[in-house]
Write a protein that holds these residues in place. Structure first.
Motif, short mmCIF file in Angstrom:
data_model
loop_
_atom_site.label_atom_id
_atom_site.label_comp_id
_atom_site.label_asym_id
_atom_site.label_seq_id
_atom_site.Cartn_x
_atom_site.Cartn_y
_atom_site.Cartn_z
N LEU A 103 0.80 -1.22 0.00
CA LEU A 103 0.00 0.00 0.00
C LEU A 103 0.84 1.28 0.00
CD1 LEU A 103 -2.68 -1.17 2.57
CD2 LEU A 103 -2.85 -1.15 0.08
N SER A 104 2.16 1.15 -0.11
CA SER A 104 2.99 2.35 -0.16
C SER A 104 2.81 3.02 -1.51
CB SER A 104 4.45 2.00 0.08
OG SER A 104 5.00 1.33 -1.05
N GLY A 105 3.03 4.30 -1.56
CA GLY A 105 2.89 5.04 -2.81
C GLY A 105 3.79 4.48 -3.90
N LEU A 106 5.01 4.11 -3.52
CA LEU A 106 5.95 3.54 -4.48
C LEU A 106 5.39 2.26 -5.10
CD1 LEU A 106 8.89 3.32 -5.64
CD2 LEU A 106 9.42 2.02 -3.57
N ASN A 107 4.93 1.35 -4.27
CA ASN A 107 4.42 0.08 -4.79
C ASN A 107 3.08 0.25 -5.50
OD1 ASN A 107 6.53 -1.69 -4.27
ND2 ASN A 107 5.91 -1.95 -2.16
N LEU A 108 2.26 1.19 -5.07
CA LEU A 108 1.02 1.45 -5.79
C LEU A 108 1.30 1.96 -7.20
CD1 LEU A 108 -1.19 3.05 -3.01
CD2 LEU A 108 -1.47 0.79 -4.04
N ALA A 109 2.31 2.80 -7.33
CA ALA A 109 2.69 3.29 -8.66
C ALA A 109 3.20 2.15 -9.53
CB ALA A 109 3.74 4.39 -8.52
N LEU A 110 4.03 1.30 -8.94
CA LEU A 110 4.55 0.15 -9.71
C LEU A 110 3.44 -0.82 -10.08
CD1 LEU A 110 7.88 -0.51 -7.79
CD2 LEU A 110 7.62 0.45 -10.08
N GLN A 111 2.50 -1.03 -9.16
CA GLN A 111 1.38 -1.93 -9.44
C GLN A 111 0.56 -1.41 -10.60
OE1 GLN A 111 -0.87 -2.53 -5.80
NE2 GLN A 111 1.03 -2.82 -4.67
N GLY A 112 0.32 -0.11 -10.62
CA GLY A 112 -0.46 0.48 -11.71
C GLY A 112 0.29 0.46 -13.03
N ALA A 113 1.58 0.74 -12.98
CA ALA A 113 2.37 0.80 -14.22
C ALA A 113 2.59 -0.57 -14.83
CB ALA A 113 3.71 1.47 -13.94
N TYR A 114 2.75 -1.59 -13.99
CA TYR A 114 3.09 -2.92 -14.50
C TYR A 114 2.00 -3.96 -14.26
CZ TYR A 114 7.63 -0.77 -14.97
OH TYR A 114 8.65 0.08 -15.33
N ASP A 115 0.83 -3.51 -13.82
CA ASP A 115 -0.32 -4.39 -13.60
C ASP A 115 0.05 -5.60 -12.72
OD1 ASP A 115 -3.00 -5.05 -13.87
OD2 ASP A 115 -2.60 -6.39 -15.57
N VAL A 116 0.58 -5.28 -11.53
CA VAL A 116 0.96 -6.30 -10.56
C VAL A 116 -0.02 -6.25 -9.40
CG1 VAL A 116 2.80 -7.08 -9.01
CG2 VAL A 116 3.39 -6.02 -11.19
N ALA A 117 -0.53 -7.40 -9.01
CA ALA A 117 -1.49 -7.47 -7.90
C ALA A 117 -0.77 -7.20 -6.57
CB ALA A 117 -2.14 -8.84 -7.85
N PRO A 118 -1.46 -6.55 -5.62
CA PRO A 118 -0.84 -6.27 -4.31
C PRO A 118 -0.32 -7.53 -3.61
CG PRO A 118 -2.87 -5.04 -4.53
CD PRO A 118 -2.79 -5.95 -5.72
N ALA A 119 -1.04 -8.63 -3.71
CA ALA A 119 -0.58 -9.87 -3.07
C ALA A 119 0.74 -10.34 -3.68
CB ALA A 119 -1.64 -10.96 -3.20
N ARG A 120 0.90 -10.10 -4.97
CA ARG A 120 2.15 -10.50 -5.63
C ARG A 120 3.32 -9.64 -5.15
NH1 ARG A 120 4.37 -10.63 -11.48
NH2 ARG A 120 5.86 -12.32 -11.20
#
Length: 149
Positions: A103-120
């Protein structure tokens, strides 16, 4: 331009820091009513490792490291901890916590950019978090033993 255009975009960060300050002030009042309760008898290398592990653990459920810093800073202040050890603990907690939290801003940005699920994100980063907490704890213990304080 900075004042007019860029500063208003930092409203979320400002809110986070203000909330952390309010939490610290409230926690200070709670600790005072508990007769000055502190979580440790003293703050050394192992205690720094415990605080770090707790900060990283709570970041996994979405608590920003700044909140952990405010809470633990308030709880540990009566012990008059070594400022360098405390700063190293908080810096490591912030760095590792932001890296492993889905849920960090860094990981949320990466999740959105690379379509990665939070659990992953958690599955990919948990080993890093464990290794870094262990390595940091070793560094804290060495620091506490080698630096007179």
């Amino acid at each position: 331009r900075q004042v007019v255009a860029r500063l208003p975009l930092m409203a979320n960060e400002l809110g986070l820091f203000l909330a952390a300050g309010m939490l610290a002030a409230g926690l200070e009042g709670v600790v005072a009513t508990l007769g000055g309760w502190v979580p440790f008898a003293h703050f050394g290398g192992l205690q720094a490792g415990v605080v770090l592990a707790l900060m990283v653990a709570v970041s996994l459920v979405g608590v920003h490291p700044v909140i952990g810093i405010a809470a633990f800073g308030t709880l540990l202040a009566p012990l008059s901890p070594d400022p360098s050890l405390l700063a190293m603990t908080f810096l490591a907690g912030w760095g590792i916590g932001v890296a492993v939290s889905p849920l960090s801003g860094l990981n949320l940005a990466l999740q959105g950019a690379y379509d990665v699920a939070p659990a992953r994100v958690v599955r990919l980063n948990w080993r890093y978090g464990v290794v870094m907490v262990a390595a940091s704890t070793v560094a804290f213990v060495l620091y506490a033993r080698l630096v007179p304080g």
